[in-house]
Write an enzyme that holds these catalytic residues in place. Structure first.
Site, PDB file in Angstrom:
ATOM      1  N   ALA A  66       0.845  -1.198   0.000  1.00 17.92           N
ATOM      2  CA  ALA A  66       0.000   0.000   0.000  1.00 17.92           C
ATOM      3  C   ALA A  66       0.877   1.243   0.000  1.00 17.92           C
ATOM      4  O   ALA A  66       2.064   1.181   0.311  1.00 17.92           O
ATOM      5  CB  ALA A  66      -0.910  -0.007   1.223  1.00 17.92           C
ATOM      6  N   GLY A 112      -0.737  -5.205   0.775  1.00 22.33           N
ATOM      7  CA  GLY A 112      -1.960  -5.135  -0.021  1.00 22.33           C
ATOM      8  C   GLY A 112      -1.833  -5.824  -1.363  1.00 22.33           C
ATOM      9  O   GLY A 112      -2.836  -6.265  -1.934  1.00 22.33           O
ATOM     10  N   GLU A 115      -2.503  -9.373  -0.664  1.00 26.12           N
ATOM     11  CA  GLU A 115      -3.927  -9.462  -0.343  1.00 26.12           C
ATOM     12  C   GLU A 115      -4.785  -9.411  -1.608  1.00 26.12           C
ATOM     13  O   GLU A 115      -5.794 -10.103  -1.711  1.00 26.12           O
ATOM     14  CB  GLU A 115      -4.311  -8.361   0.643  1.00 26.12           C
ATOM     15  CG  GLU A 115      -3.726  -8.606   2.031  1.00 26.12           C
ATOM     16  CD  GLU A 115      -3.991  -7.474   3.002  1.00 26.12           C
ATOM     17  OE1 GLU A 115      -4.588  -7.724   4.056  1.00 26.12           O
ATOM     18  OE2 GLU A 115      -3.566  -6.337   2.714  1.00 26.12           O
ATOM     19  N   GLU A 135       3.175  -6.048   7.360  1.00 28.36           N
ATOM     20  CA  GLU A 135       2.483  -4.989   8.095  1.00 28.36           C
ATOM     21  C   GLU A 135       2.930  -4.833   9.543  1.00 28.36           C
ATOM     22  O   GLU A 135       3.003  -3.716  10.059  1.00 28.36           O
ATOM     23  CB  GLU A 135       0.969  -5.228   8.052  1.00 28.36           C
ATOM     24  CG  GLU A 135       0.303  -4.849   6.727  1.00 28.36           C
ATOM     25  CD  GLU A 135       0.348  -5.953   5.697  1.00 28.36           C
ATOM     26  OE1 GLU A 135      -0.326  -5.833   4.662  1.00 28.36           O
ATOM     27  OE2 GLU A 135       1.078  -6.953   5.911  1.00 28.36           O
TER      28      GLU A 135
END
Length: 258
Positions: A66, A112, A115, A135
């Site tokens: 991200a 992300g 993900e 993260e």
């Protein structure tokens, strides 16, 4: 439709969506998430598109995570809203799409990015790909379904190790874990995915959409809601402020556990 952060084109029944932010290693910012949602929706509504492939531009990254600069100053409430909106717009949306989605993981798939790949119905990786959920090194947790989909794919123990260590695994390790189905040379990745797409296209689209729904139903829990709240709560910790500040300042974080 013209996009700023992605490319989208369909040919011979196959829609290809490419995250196109090479100078940012295709990192996901809010604008890119919105554009991806729009592109997936457009292809899903197009009866001529039978399979969707999502990949990243260039040779280095699928999606390297991200865009941390966007949320480093978020409050608990803003963090929770970020996860909830992202899951609704893109990650859960792709996961439940009636049109089959193949993730062509062409390099780094981190945070992300992994993900997003896990939200696809299955994954094919290039031999240079590396995957991970880093993260916790930022003082936060995966917030786009990572704590739910990773254990479903690789098992609880491996998922716990990957999440807690914040480390990366290779494409071959990902294959041995069951995270990706195949590993191929990068130059062959897109053609390999299209070959599988052609096999899918020989079958009933209605039956496939029902199969997707049935398989997904076996994993239905409240875990995603728990993840959203826990992700938001992370934004109220000193460790989150230290982790994101250290990342943006390009130094090692010093966590206090507060």
């Amino acid at each position: 439709m013209a996009y700023e952060n992605i490319l989208a084109a369909a040919e011979n029944g196959i829609g290809v969506i490419t995250i196109n932010r090479p100078t940012k290693l295709n990192a996901l910012n809010r604008a890119t998430i919105v554009e991806l949602s729009e592109a997936f929706n457009a292809f899903d509504e197009d009866s001529a598109v039978r399979v969707i492939i999502v990949t990243g531009s260039g040779e280095k990254a699928f999606v390297a995570g991200a865009d941390i600069a966007e949320f480093s100053e978020f409050s608990v409430e803003e963090g929770e809203q970020l996860a909830a909106l992202g899951q609704k717009l893109l990650f859960d949306f792709v996961h439940n799409l009636a049109t089959p989605v193949i993730a062509a993981v062409n390099g780094f798939a981190l945070g992300g990015g992994l993900e997003l790949a896990m939200a696809a119905h299955f994954r094919i990786a290039s031999d240079n790909a590396k995957m991970g959920l880093p993260e916790v090194s930022l003082g936060v947790i995966p917030g786009y379904g990572g704590t739910q989909r990773l254990p479903q794919l690789v098992g609880k123990g491996r998922a716990m190790e990957m999440i807690m260590t914040a480390g990366m695994i290779t494409a071959e390790e990902a294959k041995s874990y069951g995270l990706v189905n195949h590993v191929v040379p990068q130059a062959e990745l897109l053609d390999f995915c299209k070959g599988i797409a052609l096999k899918i296209m020989k079958n009933s689209p209605v039956a496939i959409s029902k199969a997707i729904k049935a398989v997904n139903a076996s994993y239905t829990t409240s875990g995603f809601d728990v993840e959203i709240v826990a992700f938001g709560e992370s934004f109220g910790t000193e460790d989150f402020k230290e982790g994101t500040t250290a990342f943006l300042e390009k130094r090692k974080a010093e966590f206090t556990g507060k």
